[in-house]
Design a protein around this motif. Structure first.
Motif, PDB file in Angstrom:
ATOM      1  N   THR A 240      72.000 125.081  26.833  1.00 20.89           N
ATOM      2  CA  THR A 240      71.033 124.068  27.286  1.00 20.89           C
ATOM      3  C   THR A 240      70.298 124.520  28.552  1.00 20.89           C
ATOM      4  O   THR A 240      69.119 124.203  28.728  1.00 20.89           O
ATOM      5  CB  THR A 240      71.731 122.712  27.529  1.00 20.89           C
ATOM      6  OG1 THR A 240      73.001 122.931  28.156  1.00 20.89           O
ATOM      7  CG2 THR A 240      71.946 121.980  26.216  1.00 20.89           C
ATOM      8  N   ASP A 241      70.968 125.264  29.425  1.00 22.49           N
ATOM      9  CA  ASP A 241      70.311 125.771  30.632  1.00 22.49           C
ATOM     10  C   ASP A 241      69.384 126.938  30.307  1.00 22.49           C
ATOM     11  O   ASP A 241      68.254 127.011  30.793  1.00 22.49           O
ATOM     12  CB  ASP A 241      71.364 126.217  31.652  1.00 22.49           C
ATOM     13  CG  ASP A 241      70.742 126.554  33.005  1.00 22.49           C
ATOM     14  OD1 ASP A 241      70.206 125.643  33.652  1.00 22.49           O
ATOM     15  OD2 ASP A 241      70.789 127.728  33.399  1.00 22.49           O
ATOM     16  N   ASN A 242      69.872 127.851  29.460  1.00 25.79           N
ATOM     17  CA  ASN A 242      69.089 129.054  29.164  1.00 25.79           C
ATOM     18  C   ASN A 242      67.750 128.728  28.518  1.00 25.79           C
ATOM     19  O   ASN A 242      66.720 129.310  28.876  1.00 25.79           O
ATOM     20  CB  ASN A 242      69.887 129.985  28.249  1.00 25.79           C
ATOM     21  CG  ASN A 242      71.031 130.648  28.996  1.00 25.79           C
ATOM     22  OD1 ASN A 242      70.986 130.769  30.219  1.00 25.79           O
ATOM     23  ND2 ASN A 242      72.073 131.043  28.286  1.00 25.79           N
ATOM     24  N   ALA A 244      66.041 125.963  28.715  1.00 26.85           N
ATOM     25  CA  ALA A 244      65.149 125.296  29.667  1.00 26.85           C
ATOM     26  C   ALA A 244      64.478 126.325  30.574  1.00 26.85           C
ATOM     27  O   ALA A 244      63.267 126.272  30.800  1.00 26.85           O
ATOM     28  CB  ALA A 244      65.930 124.271  30.485  1.00 26.85           C
ATOM     29  N   HIS A 245      65.256 127.299  31.067  1.00 26.16           N
ATOM     30  CA  HIS A 245      64.656 128.356  31.908  1.00 26.16           C
ATOM     31  C   HIS A 245      63.587 129.138  31.148  1.00 26.16           C
ATOM     32  O   HIS A 245      62.626 129.622  31.733  1.00 26.16           O
ATOM     33  CB  HIS A 245      65.726 129.327  32.405  1.00 26.16           C
ATOM     34  CG  HIS A 245      66.564 128.781  33.518  1.00 26.16           C
ATOM     35  ND1 HIS A 245      66.036 128.364  34.718  1.00 26.16           N
ATOM     36  CD2 HIS A 245      67.898 128.573  33.613  1.00 26.16           C
ATOM     37  CE1 HIS A 245      67.013 127.929  35.503  1.00 26.16           C
ATOM     38  NE2 HIS A 245      68.152 128.041  34.854  1.00 26.16           N
ATOM     39  N   GLN A 246      63.782 129.253  29.830  1.00 25.71           N
ATOM     40  CA  GLN A 246      62.785 129.949  29.003  1.00 25.71           C
ATOM     41  C   GLN A 246      61.571 129.083  28.728  1.00 25.71           C
ATOM     42  O   GLN A 246      60.604 129.552  28.118  1.00 25.71           O
ATOM     43  CB  GLN A 246      63.401 130.371  27.666  1.00 25.71           C
ATOM     44  CG  GLN A 246      64.500 131.418  27.777  1.00 25.71           C
ATOM     45  CD  GLN A 246      64.014 132.690  28.423  1.00 25.71           C
ATOM     46  OE1 GLN A 246      63.044 133.289  27.975  1.00 25.71           O
ATOM     47  NE2 GLN A 246      64.674 133.108  29.483  1.00 25.71           N
ATOM     48  N   ASP A 287      76.811 120.944  35.175  1.00 24.76           N
ATOM     49  CA  ASP A 287      77.051 121.559  36.492  1.00 24.76           C
ATOM     50  C   ASP A 287      75.962 121.197  37.497  1.00 24.76           C
ATOM     51  O   ASP A 287      76.159 121.290  38.700  1.00 24.76           O
ATOM     52  CB  ASP A 287      77.179 123.085  36.362  1.00 24.76           C
ATOM     53  CG  ASP A 287      76.009 123.710  35.610  1.00 24.76           C
ATOM     54  OD1 ASP A 287      75.394 123.017  34.765  1.00 24.76           O
ATOM     55  OD2 ASP A 287      75.700 124.882  35.868  1.00 24.76           O
ATOM     56  N   HIS A 288      74.779 120.811  36.993  1.00 27.33           N
ATOM     57  CA  HIS A 288      73.670 120.382  37.853  1.00 27.33           C
ATOM     58  C   HIS A 288      72.638 119.703  36.976  1.00 27.33           C
ATOM     59  O   HIS A 288      72.707 119.809  35.731  1.00 27.33           O
ATOM     60  CB  HIS A 288      73.039 121.579  38.588  1.00 27.33           C
ATOM     61  CG  HIS A 288      72.641 122.706  37.669  1.00 27.33           C
ATOM     62  ND1 HIS A 288      71.546 122.634  36.832  1.00 27.33           N
ATOM     63  CD2 HIS A 288      73.203 123.917  37.437  1.00 27.33           C
ATOM     64  CE1 HIS A 288      71.448 123.756  36.140  1.00 27.33           C
ATOM     65  NE2 HIS A 288      72.453 124.559  36.476  1.00 27.33           N
ATOM     66  N   GLY A 289      71.693 119.006  37.608  1.00 30.17           N
ATOM     67  CA  GLY A 289      70.554 118.465  36.861  1.00 30.17           C
ATOM     68  C   GLY A 289      69.411 119.459  36.917  1.00 30.17           C
ATOM     69  O   GLY A 289      69.617 120.656  37.132  1.00 30.17           O
ATOM     70  N   ARG A 290      68.189 118.978  36.740  1.00 31.79           N
ATOM     71  CA  ARG A 290      67.007 119.825  36.860  1.00 31.79           C
ATOM     72  C   ARG A 290      65.857 118.979  37.393  1.00 31.79           C
ATOM     73  O   ARG A 290      65.982 117.773  37.539  1.00 31.79           O
ATOM     74  CB  ARG A 290      66.558 120.435  35.521  1.00 31.79           C
ATOM     75  CG  ARG A 290      67.509 120.484  34.392  1.00 31.79           C
ATOM     76  CD  ARG A 290      66.936 121.189  33.162  1.00 31.79           C
ATOM     77  NE  ARG A 290      66.549 122.555  33.439  1.00 31.79           N
ATOM     78  CZ  ARG A 290      67.408 123.583  33.456  1.00 31.79           C
ATOM     79  NH1 ARG A 290      68.684 123.392  33.189  1.00 31.79           N
ATOM     80  NH2 ARG A 290      66.982 124.783  33.727  1.00 31.79           N
ATOM     81  N   GLY A 291      64.744 119.632  37.626  1.00 35.32           N
ATOM     82  CA  GLY A 291      63.560 118.892  38.023  1.00 35.32           C
ATOM     83  C   GLY A 291      62.988 118.107  36.856  1.00 35.32           C
ATOM     84  O   GLY A 291      63.510 118.157  35.739  1.00 35.32           O
ATOM     85  N   GLU A 299      63.338 124.337  35.791  1.00 33.30           N
ATOM     86  CA  GLU A 299      64.180 124.930  36.834  1.00 33.30           C
ATOM     87  C   GLU A 299      65.041 123.873  37.513  1.00 33.30           C
ATOM     88  O   GLU A 299      64.924 122.681  37.256  1.00 33.30           O
ATOM     89  CB  GLU A 299      63.292 125.630  37.882  1.00 33.30           C
ATOM     90  CG  GLU A 299      62.259 126.597  37.305  1.00 33.30           C
ATOM     91  CD  GLU A 299      62.874 127.843  36.663  1.00 33.30           C
ATOM     92  OE1 GLU A 299      64.037 128.163  36.977  1.00 33.30           O
ATOM     93  OE2 GLU A 299      62.191 128.483  35.843  1.00 33.30           O
ATOM     94  N   HIS A 300      65.880 124.347  38.434  1.00 29.45           N
ATOM     95  CA  HIS A 300      66.746 123.439  39.183  1.00 29.45           C
ATOM     96  C   HIS A 300      67.107 124.077  40.513  1.00 29.45           C
ATOM     97  O   HIS A 300      67.035 125.303  40.652  1.00 29.45           O
ATOM     98  CB  HIS A 300      68.014 123.128  38.388  1.00 29.45           C
ATOM     99  CG  HIS A 300      68.746 124.370  37.943  1.00 29.45           C
ATOM    100  ND1 HIS A 300      69.672 125.003  38.724  1.00 29.45           N
ATOM    101  CD2 HIS A 300      68.626 125.113  36.807  1.00 29.45           C
ATOM    102  CE1 HIS A 300      70.124 126.069  38.081  1.00 29.45           C
ATOM    103  NE2 HIS A 300      69.497 126.170  36.923  1.00 29.45           N
ATOM    104  N   GLY A 301      67.474 123.236  41.480  1.00 30.54           N
ATOM    105  CA  GLY A 301      67.808 123.733  42.818  1.00 30.54           C
ATOM    106  C   GLY A 301      67.200 122.821  43.859  1.00 30.54           C
ATOM    107  O   GLY A 301      66.669 121.753  43.525  1.00 30.54           O
TER     108      GLY A 301
HETATM  109 ZN   LIG Z   1      70.078 127.528  35.443  1.00 31.52          ZN
END
Ligand SMILES: [Zn+2]
Length: 367
Positions: A240-242, A244-246, A287-291, A299-301
């Protein structure tokens, strides 16, 4: 006689002091779908991102909408996550719907992966962990802590798609059973299966060097559960993270849907085994959400507002079936470690005072 009486008194006192620690759970599984937003979990497909251009979708708009668009958020989330909403939310509890007064968030101030896995498994954030390439974790996770208990030693394992789990769970120091990333899986004893599995690990084009596909982990995980019967398990699904980054929202939805099916498959497999039936608790989270919005969803951070917001679901014999929690006290990612321990009948905070307390709402059903 007096000795017996005082022992009985002590037991009663202990029982009163920690009612949540005397439950029916004998096995706990902590499951993470990396970077899966609370927005999709509670509201289903994001209408903004079903547009081919904004969502980067290769699947045609009409087709994607047919699969994942429905009139209400309740229908939309159900179609992506039939197990989470059809079973987990009915038999357990789920936190993090910010539109309904339920807040679940990370406290590490970073909102990316290593700090998140560290926070949930250690019980407090470590400000020194400022990179996914941080290396071996200086802090012991609750999994390492539980593995030190004589009755659990050798029955605590980590299965996941990401190579960094060897460092996050400090496999060298903890001696936990870890199967992660592109590390070839241990032999099952079935020669033809091992040969096929090894061939796939060797010949599949790698999405990246750090992450194996969810389906690879799932095959080994189910085998491991059936044969070794772990008591405490961490499972990490990374797709799910990979995606989204793509910038591929169609594949975020697809992998979220498949992750839900993998979690169901693991639950059904375990419930079919006497060792696990009626005595196993699942905790499911991110482990985290995203924008959010047309660009920041990828992305997220700290830069992407809202990346600190997550969701936490719990289902098992000690968790009251209160469903989707609304207008409830906030919960944090740091509370997960002590919750895992409490479900196993252990007081983690007593040993690790920096750790956040367990989520009391999911413990001590009927007490
Ligand atoms: Zn990530």
């Amino acid at each position: 006689m007096r000795k017996l009486a005082s022992l009985f008194g002590l037991l009663v006192l202990t029982g009163l002091a920690a009612p949540a620690l005397a439950g029916k759970t004998r096995n706990v599984v902590l499951i993470v779908s990396d970077g899966l937003r609370w927005q999709e979990v509670f509201q289903g497909a994001d209408p903004l991102l079903l547009d081919a251009k904004v969502g980067g979708n290769w699947v045609a708009d009409d087709d994607l909408k047919k699969r994942y668009w429905r009139a209400t958020p309740q229908e939309r989330r159900q179609v992506i996550f039939p197990f989470l909403w059809g079973t987990v939310a009915r038999q357990g509890q789920i936190f993090g719907n910010r539109t309904e007064g339920s807040d679940a968030h990370v406290t590490n101030g970073k909102a990316f992966s290593y700090p998140g896995y560290n926070e949930m498994s250690v019980g407090y954030p470590n400000p020194a962990i400022n990179s996914n390439e941080f290396g071996p974790n200086p802090d012991a996770t609750v999994f390492e802590w539980l593995n030190a208990a004589p009755e659990l030693a050798g029955h605590v394992a980590v299965y996941g798609t990401w190579q960094a789990y060897y460092d996050i769970f400090n496999q060298k120091r903890s001696h936990l059973i870890v199967q992660a990333g592109w590390t070839p899986p241990v032999k099952t004893g079935d020669a033809s299966k091992d040969a096929l599995f090894n061939r796939l690990y060797e010949t599949t084009t790698r999405f990246d060097e750090e992450d194996v596909g969810n389906s690879f982990v799932q095959v080994g995980l189910l085998d491991y559960v059936r044969t070794a019967q772990p008591r405490v398990l961490f499972v990490g699904y990374g797709e799910t993270d990979n995606w989204a980054h793509q910038g591929r929202y169609d594949l975020v939805l697809e992998s979220a849907h498949r992750t839900d099916a993998f979690i169901k498959e693991l639950w059904d497999t375990m419930q079919a085994m006497p060792q696990y039936r009626g005595t196993t608790t699942f905790i499911i989270t991110a482990d985290h959400g995203r924008g959010s919005g047309p660009v920041e969803w990828k992305e997220h951070g700290v830069e992407e507002k809202g990346s600190e917001n997550v969701w936490i679901a719990v289902m098992g014999p000690d968790t009251a079936a209160l469903g989707e929690r609304k207008h409830v006290e906030a919960v944090t990612q740091a509370q997960i470690a002590a919750t895992v321990a409490a479900l196993m009948g252990k007081d983690y905070v007593k040993d690790v005072p920096e750790a956040a307390p367990p989520i009391k709402n999911v413990l001590g059903k009927g007490q």
